[in-house]
Scaffold this motif. Structure first.
Motif, PDB file in Angstrom:
ATOM      1  N   MET A  51       0.845  -1.190   0.000  1.00 36.08           N
ATOM      2  CA  MET A  51       0.000   0.000   0.000  1.00 36.08           C
ATOM      3  C   MET A  51       0.883   1.244   0.000  1.00 36.08           C
ATOM      4  SD  MET A  51      -2.857   1.039   2.870  1.00 36.08           S
ATOM      5  CE  MET A  51      -1.639   0.791   4.183  1.00 36.08           C
ATOM      6  N   LYS A  52       0.524   2.234  -0.800  1.00 36.18           N
ATOM      7  CA  LYS A  52       1.299   3.477  -0.919  1.00 36.18           C
ATOM      8  C   LYS A  52       0.597   4.573  -0.121  1.00 36.18           C
ATOM      9  CE  LYS A  52       3.153   2.311  -5.470  1.00 36.18           C
ATOM     10  NZ  LYS A  52       4.498   1.972  -4.937  1.00 36.18           N
ATOM     11  N   LEU A  53       1.389   5.272   0.700  1.00 37.39           N
ATOM     12  CA  LEU A  53       0.869   6.346   1.545  1.00 37.39           C
ATOM     13  C   LEU A  53       1.685   7.603   1.297  1.00 37.39           C
ATOM     14  CD1 LEU A  53       0.447   4.407   4.919  1.00 37.39           C
ATOM     15  CD2 LEU A  53      -1.361   5.047   3.334  1.00 37.39           C
ATOM     16  N   ASP A  54       1.003   8.723   1.213  1.00 34.12           N
ATOM     17  CA  ASP A  54       1.672  10.029   1.065  1.00 34.12           C
ATOM     18  C   ASP A  54       1.825  10.656   2.439  1.00 34.12           C
ATOM     19  OD1 ASP A  54       1.801   9.823  -1.685  1.00 34.12           O
ATOM     20  OD2 ASP A  54      -0.202  10.686  -1.968  1.00 34.12           O
ATOM     21  N   HIS A  55       3.072  11.025   2.769  1.00 32.60           N
ATOM     22  CA  HIS A  55       3.340  11.649   4.066  1.00 32.60           C
ATOM     23  C   HIS A  55       4.386  12.734   3.870  1.00 32.60           C
ATOM     24  CE1 HIS A  55       3.739  12.095   8.365  1.00 32.60           C
ATOM     25  NE2 HIS A  55       5.037  11.846   8.299  1.00 32.60           N
ATOM     26  N   ARG A  56       3.948  13.995   4.048  1.00 31.33           N
ATOM     27  CA  ARG A  56       4.827  15.160   3.972  1.00 31.33           C
ATOM     28  C   ARG A  56       5.601  15.209   2.650  1.00 31.33           C
ATOM     29  NH1 ARG A  56       7.373  15.353  10.140  1.00 31.33           N
ATOM     30  NH2 ARG A  56       5.367  15.618  11.222  1.00 31.33           N
ATOM     31  N   GLY A  57       4.882  14.911   1.578  1.00 30.66           N
ATOM     32  CA  GLY A  57       5.500  14.994   0.264  1.00 30.66           C
ATOM     33  C   GLY A  57       6.253  13.750  -0.152  1.00 30.66           C
ATOM     34  N   PHE A  58       6.344  12.737   0.678  1.00 32.07           N
ATOM     35  CA  PHE A  58       7.036  11.497   0.347  1.00 32.07           C
ATOM     36  C   PHE A  58       6.015  10.371   0.200  1.00 32.07           C
ATOM     37  CE2 PHE A  58      10.123  14.058   2.634  1.00 32.07           C
ATOM     38  CZ  PHE A  58      11.254  13.959   1.827  1.00 32.07           C
ATOM     39  N   THR A  59       6.313   9.423  -0.656  1.00 24.12           N
ATOM     40  CA  THR A  59       5.468   8.240  -0.850  1.00 24.12           C
ATOM     41  C   THR A  59       6.077   7.068  -0.091  1.00 24.12           C
ATOM     42  OG1 THR A  59       4.767   9.008  -3.033  1.00 24.12           O
ATOM     43  CG2 THR A  59       4.450   6.675  -2.522  1.00 24.12           C
ATOM     44  N   LEU A  60       5.349   6.557   0.865  1.00 24.08           N
ATOM     45  CA  LEU A  60       5.816   5.454   1.696  1.00 24.08           C
ATOM     46  C   LEU A  60       5.034   4.195   1.337  1.00 24.08           C
ATOM     47  CD1 LEU A  60       5.938   7.310   5.138  1.00 24.08           C
ATOM     48  CD2 LEU A  60       7.762   7.066   3.454  1.00 24.08           C
ATOM     49  N   GLU A  61       5.696   3.044   1.435  1.00 26.61           N
ATOM     50  CA  GLU A  61       5.061   1.761   1.160  1.00 26.61           C
ATOM     51  C   GLU A  61       4.893   0.994   2.458  1.00 26.61           C
ATOM     52  OE1 GLU A  61       7.345  -0.296  -1.734  1.00 26.61           O
ATOM     53  OE2 GLU A  61       6.603   0.907  -3.420  1.00 26.61           O
ATOM     54  N   GLU A  62       3.687   0.435   2.653  1.00 27.87           N
ATOM     55  CA  GLU A  62       3.386  -0.286   3.872  1.00 27.87           C
ATOM     56  C   GLU A  62       2.598  -1.565   3.557  1.00 27.87           C
ATOM     57  OE1 GLU A  62       4.253  -0.343   6.814  1.00 27.87           O
ATOM     58  OE2 GLU A  62       5.273   1.570   7.103  1.00 27.87           O
ATOM     59  N   PHE A  63       2.514  -2.416   4.541  1.00 29.08           N
ATOM     60  CA  PHE A  63       1.742  -3.654   4.446  1.00 29.08           C
ATOM     61  C   PHE A  63       0.255  -3.332   4.324  1.00 29.08           C
ATOM     62  CE2 PHE A  63      -0.470  -6.954   7.117  1.00 29.08           C
ATOM     63  CZ  PHE A  63      -0.495  -7.936   6.136  1.00 29.08           C
ATOM     64  N   ASP A  64      -0.419  -3.961   3.348  1.00 24.60           N
ATOM     65  CA  ASP A  64      -1.827  -3.682   3.057  1.00 24.60           C
ATOM     66  C   ASP A  64      -2.701  -4.737   3.741  1.00 24.60           C
ATOM     67  OD1 ASP A  64      -4.234  -2.886   2.103  1.00 24.60           O
ATOM     68  OD2 ASP A  64      -3.665  -2.857  -0.021  1.00 24.60           O
ATOM     69  N   ILE A  65      -3.147  -4.444   4.957  1.00 30.20           N
ATOM     70  CA  ILE A  65      -3.932  -5.415   5.709  1.00 30.20           C
ATOM     71  C   ILE A  65      -5.321  -5.592   5.115  1.00 30.20           C
ATOM     72  CG2 ILE A  65      -4.630  -3.633   7.350  1.00 30.20           C
ATOM     73  CD1 ILE A  65      -4.805  -5.788   9.483  1.00 30.20           C
ATOM     74  N   ASP A  66      -5.882  -4.531   4.540  1.00 28.26           N
ATOM     75  CA  ASP A  66      -7.218  -4.648   3.956  1.00 28.26           C
ATOM     76  C   ASP A  66      -7.219  -5.615   2.776  1.00 28.26           C
ATOM     77  OD1 ASP A  66      -8.537  -2.869   5.702  1.00 28.26           O
ATOM     78  OD2 ASP A  66      -7.712  -1.167   4.611  1.00 28.26           O
ATOM     79  N   ALA A  67      -6.171  -5.600   1.973  1.00 31.46           N
ATOM     80  CA  ALA A  67      -6.089  -6.522   0.841  1.00 31.46           C
ATOM     81  C   ALA A  67      -5.992  -7.969   1.313  1.00 31.46           C
ATOM     82  CB  ALA A  67      -4.886  -6.169  -0.036  1.00 31.46           C
ATOM     83  N   VAL A  68      -5.269  -8.206   2.409  1.00 28.57           N
ATOM     84  CA  VAL A  68      -5.172  -9.563   2.943  1.00 28.57           C
ATOM     85  C   VAL A  68      -6.531 -10.040   3.460  1.00 28.57           C
ATOM     86  CG1 VAL A  68      -4.058 -11.007   4.683  1.00 28.57           C
ATOM     87  CG2 VAL A  68      -2.752  -9.230   3.524  1.00 28.57           C
ATOM     88  N   LEU A  69      -7.239  -9.179   4.185  1.00 25.08           N
ATOM     89  CA  LEU A  69      -8.558  -9.555   4.691  1.00 25.08           C
ATOM     90  C   LEU A  69      -9.541  -9.802   3.560  1.00 25.08           C
ATOM     91  CD1 LEU A  69      -8.854  -7.069   7.700  1.00 25.08           C
ATOM     92  CD2 LEU A  69      -8.405  -9.525   7.801  1.00 25.08           C
TER      93      LEU A  69
END
Length: 894
Positions: free
Chosen positions: A85-103
């Motif tokens: 999952m891609k998240l925007d934080h303070r102008g940067f794109t961060l990648e994280e584990f997508d728990i909703d997709a797993v569920l």
């Protein structure tokens, strides 16, 4: 009883069954534990996952960090990898584990690397370990990895070993729910070789690691820590087995630990130490906070909230008590809770003039062991953070100013009156001023006033004046007594004032809780009562609230209670739904969706979740422990009230249904008896006509038989529902029962070939001939109605191990999918059923069977058609070998 009783302990067996029941509803958690990065945890996890794939399991790689290691990345080939999952934080794109997709995909097993990882802002949970807990709660198995230095209870030891403050931690309660903890061990020499070969870190990062954290001494200590932690887990599992099998365990203990904490930077270290000790002893542990009369500063409140939050995450029981004497309050709580060991911090610099808290506890402990621990300060203090001191507020400066002005005014006025009243009167005036000041001001200004009053009295009024010299002995005594009394009275009065303020605060909270309970529980109109309760909560907390009450189908509506003081946004609705479904707090000031504007508390009772309560505090407010405890008490009271209303409605509905059923039975009984006599008269008249070839007479006879069956069915159902039906078992021949049933089924059975499969020498059975034949007749009639004309009906009877089993199969269309139980409901008629029936036949047949301790079930036959199965267990059917019948019945069917 023999002391070496080999039978399992019933209590332990029951607890084990409950644990297994909980485990059956959740996924399994497998943790690969290592002493530090580079030992091969991720590699071992991927190997185990590939083995599961070969076994046919659905495996999904949720998130795996290879850190550039080619041998680890090669194991990902052929595995299904989840996009991040891609998240925007303070102008940067961060990648994280997508728990909703797993569920949404719901695999059997998901791989989640680095359990201690902190999620990026905007994620559902603040910590990855919370994602893992939600996955296993949803029934999904999880493989994950963890280093021993990230375990919350081991942080202090790791900091002592390496000198590095660990920021990312996993609560021990997460490891407690793990089904398996597998230690991935590697010798220090092998690990350093891997580091030198660039298989752990690359380039400058590897050199920095070797010169700091990856020292041989550090690694050896961490390896021992990992081995010891794993051994403790194995010991706990072994002790559970010993207790279950009643094997005497040499380390069995009934210990109970208690640690006392306060708003100190050492509180978290004491909590971790107590958790480690409780794990070794496998015993419960308490965390006690003594709330004094002095109000805590914002910094102290923040420290206390963090410490109590840590205790909650580690699984400790938090016990807040009130009192100014900390030692007395701790000892009283320890005795009330049957504590065997009291944990307290070792004082830094013991005072020769004043006993420390540890000294007071040891003197008054009696049979309770007192353990002195040298704690570590919180990382915020040791890392050079700014001291947690608040600047003097304007109110403090104003109090000191009032004290100076008051002393000056009193001295000036008394200077003009001293010639009339004498200097002893001035001492009383100063003493009165100190007492009055203590009723209003804090202790510091009061102590200053007492000292200044003594100085002014000595300098301006005691002869010789304008000097500090005192010539008379009695003046020395009076001055000393004045100074002591002024300080004592000022300190005592100030302490009483602080205690009064604290008691008023507690009284205000208790009164608000009482008003919430009374308004919600005793109001004639529940909606108005809940509205008054929400207004009370808003006034006490200076906050906005939103109440969401569940629907009757246990779903959460998208509307709040009309008395709510803020409307949730679409994002807030998602947070509220999560809190309701997971029965946990979520939103602001929590680790789950912390960017929410409100904090949502589930209205949880012992039986159900009745809804959620949202509390939106002011932007500058903090949710400290006392406020959180107050809100949780409000939520519990609202939940109990809503549950009570739910039960009242259920009871009212049950009473209405019972009255309706009673009226229904009375009406059926009356109508059935009223119809029985006219039907008998009509039947006798038809027989009197004697013209069986007249089609009108034949049709009339068929209609009368159908009406007779309806009336008999209503009478049988009335007898079943009134519970007056009592079986009268006797020895009978099953062939006779079947013959009677075929005759009672009527002419409709004559249009279908009938096949009977049972042994010719079938033994006599002990049952109620009339009830069984009537139930079997209903089954045969039902089969004839639902079978096309000319299609056969099969009846099979077997007797196995004393249990009678009769199966009636038709060759019709069969049962609609999912209707295997619905066909036994009263007045139910399947779609396409010919007209003329009442839908009572199968319900009556099942009632007769259950009256004889049997049962009736329905299913579709594999070769087509429906099959009804009558089962009479061993309590209702006996073979000849079990209980021979009388001599005149000992014959077989001719």
């Amino acid at each position: 009883m023999n002391a070496e009783d080999p039978r399992p302990d019933p209590d332990a067996l029951l607890a084990q069954m409950r644990r297994e029941e909980v485990k059956s509803r959740t996924g399994r958690l497998h943790i690969f534990l290592g002493m530090c990065p580079g030992v091969g945890k991720t590699y071992a996890m991927l190997q185990a996952a590939r083995q599961r794939v070969q076994e046919g399991a659905d495996v999904l790689v949720g998130v795996v960090e290879t850190h550039g290691r080619h041998e680890t990345a090669s194991l990902l080939e052929g595995l299904r990898v989840l996009p991040r999952m891609k998240l925007d934080h303070r102008g940067f794109t961060l990648e994280e584990f997508d728990i909703d997709a797993v569920l949404a995909q719901r695999p059997q097993l998901v791989l989640v690397d680095e359990l201690a990882h902190t999620n990026a802002p905007g994620s559902r949970h603040a910590k990855r370990c919370q994602d893992v807990l939600e996955l296993i709660e949803s029934g999904i198995d999880v493989y994950t990895t963890l280093n021993v230095q990230h375990i919350e209870s081991q942080v202090d030891i790791v900091q002592q070993i390496s000198g590095v403050a660990i920021r990312e931690t996993v609560p021990d309660s997460v490891l407690d729910v793990a089904d398996e903890i597998q230690l991935i061990d590697l010798s220090v020499e092998k690990l350093l070789e891997r580091m030198a070969d660039g298989k752990v870190y690359l380039g400058e990062r590897a050199e920095h690691a070797v010169s700091n954290f990856f020292k041989e001494g550090n690694l050896t200590a961490l390896r021992e820590l990992a081995l010891r932690f794993t051994a403790e887990q194995v010991d706990r599992d072994l002790e559970d087995i010993r207790r279950l099998k009643r094997v005497r365990s040499p380390w069995k203990t009934s210990a109970r630990l208690m640690v006392g904490i306060g708003p100190s930077p050492y509180a978290e270290s004491l909590i971790r130490w107590t958790r480690r000790a409780a794990t070794r002893l496998n015993c419960p542990w308490l965390v006690v906070w003594v709330e004094g009369s002095r109000a805590l500063s914002a910094a102290e409140q923040e420290r206390l909230t963090h410490a109590l939050g840590l205790a909650r995450r580690l699984g400790g029981e938090i016990v807040p008590v009130a009192g100014d004497n900390i030692a007395e309050a701790l000892l009283q709580t320890a005795r009330e809770r049957n504590v065997t060991q009291l944990v307290v911090g070792k004082p830094d610099r013991p005072s020769p003039w004043r006993k420390s808290l540890a000294d007071l506890l040891i003197l008054g402990s009696g049979d309770i062991d007192v353990c002195l621990v040298r704690p570590l300060a919180a990382p915020e203090v040791t890392c050079g953070a700014a001291p947690l001191q608040e600047p003097l507020s304007e109110s403090i400066i104003g109090e000191y100013s009032w004290i100076l002005v008051s002393v000056f005014v009193i001295a000036s006025v008394c200077r003009g009156l001293v010639s009339i009243t004498g200097y002893m009167f001035v001492a009383l005036v100063f003493l009165l001023a100190v007492v009055l000041a203590a009723l209003r001001f804090r202790r510091g200004p009061v102590m200053l006033m007492a000292a200044l009053s003594a100085f002014c009295w000595n300098f301006f009024f005691i002869p010789p004046q304008f000097t500090l010299y005192i010539s008379k002995a009695e003046d020395w005594i009076m001055f000393g007594m004045f100074f002591i009394v002024a300080l004592s009275m000022g300190s005592l009065t100030s302490r009483l004032r602080l205690r009064e303020i604290a008691e008023r605060r507690r009284l205000r909270q208790t009164d608000a809780l009482l008003r919430v309970t009374q308004s919600a529980a005793l109001a004639a109109n529940p909606a108005k009562g809940l509205a008054e309760a929400l207004r009370t909560i808003d006034e006490l907390l200076h906050a906005s609230t939103a109440l969401v009450v569940r629907e009757n189908d246990r779903s959460l509506p998208r509307t709040v209670h009309k008395a709510s003081s803020f409307p949730p946004s679409p994002k807030e609705w998602g947070v509220a739904a999560w809190a309701y479904e997971n029965r946990q707090c979520a939103g602001r000031f929590t680790d789950t969706l912390p960017e929410s504007a409100a904090t949502w508390f589930p209205l949880q009772t012992a039986t159900a979740t009745m809804g959620v309560l949202g509390v939106q505090l002011p932007q500058e407010a903090r949710l400290d422990f006392s406020i959180r405890q107050t809100i949780e008490a409000f939520a519990l009271q609202l939940a109990v009230v809503l549950e009570k209303e739910h039960f009242i409605q259920a009871i009212r509905l049950a009473e209405v249904v019972a009255e309706s059923e009673k009226l229904h039975r009375t009406l059926l009984d009356s109508v059935s008896h009223e119809l029985k006599t006219p039907i008998a008269v009509i039947h006798a008249a038809i027989e009197g006509l004697g013209d069986i070839h007249n089609p009108y007479v034949t049709e009339l006879n068929t209609a009368v038989q159908r009406l007779q069956r309806v009336v008999d069915g209503l009478l049988h159902m009335t007898r079943l529902e009134s519970e007056v039906l009592q079986p009268r078992p006797d020895w009978c021949d099953l062939h006779d029962v079947i013959s009677a049933a075929r005759q009672a089924a009527g002419p409709c059975l004559e249009k279908h070939p009938f096949s009977l499969q049972m042994d010719d020498d079938f033994p006599l059975v002990w049952l109620d001939h009339h009830l069984l034949s009537q139930a079997l007749a209903n089954l045969l009639h039902n089969a004839a109605v639902h079978t096309p004309e000319g299609a056969g009906i099969n009846l099979t009877a077997v007797l196995r191990e004393g249990a009678l089993r009769i199966m009636v199969r038709d060759h019709g269309p069969g049962l609609p999918p999912g209707m295997e139980q619905k066909v036994f409901e009263k007045f139910y008629r399947a779609p396409g059923t010919p007209a003329g029936g009442t839908g009572l036949g199968l319900a009556i047949a099942r009632g007769f069977l259950r009256a004889m301790n049997g049962d009736l079930s329905a299913r579709n036959h594999p070769e087509g058609g429906a099959e009804l199965v009558m089962e009479l267990p061993q309590t209702s059917a006996f073979t000849l070998a079990d209980n021979p019948p009388p001599a005149h019945l000992q014959s077989t069917q001719p």
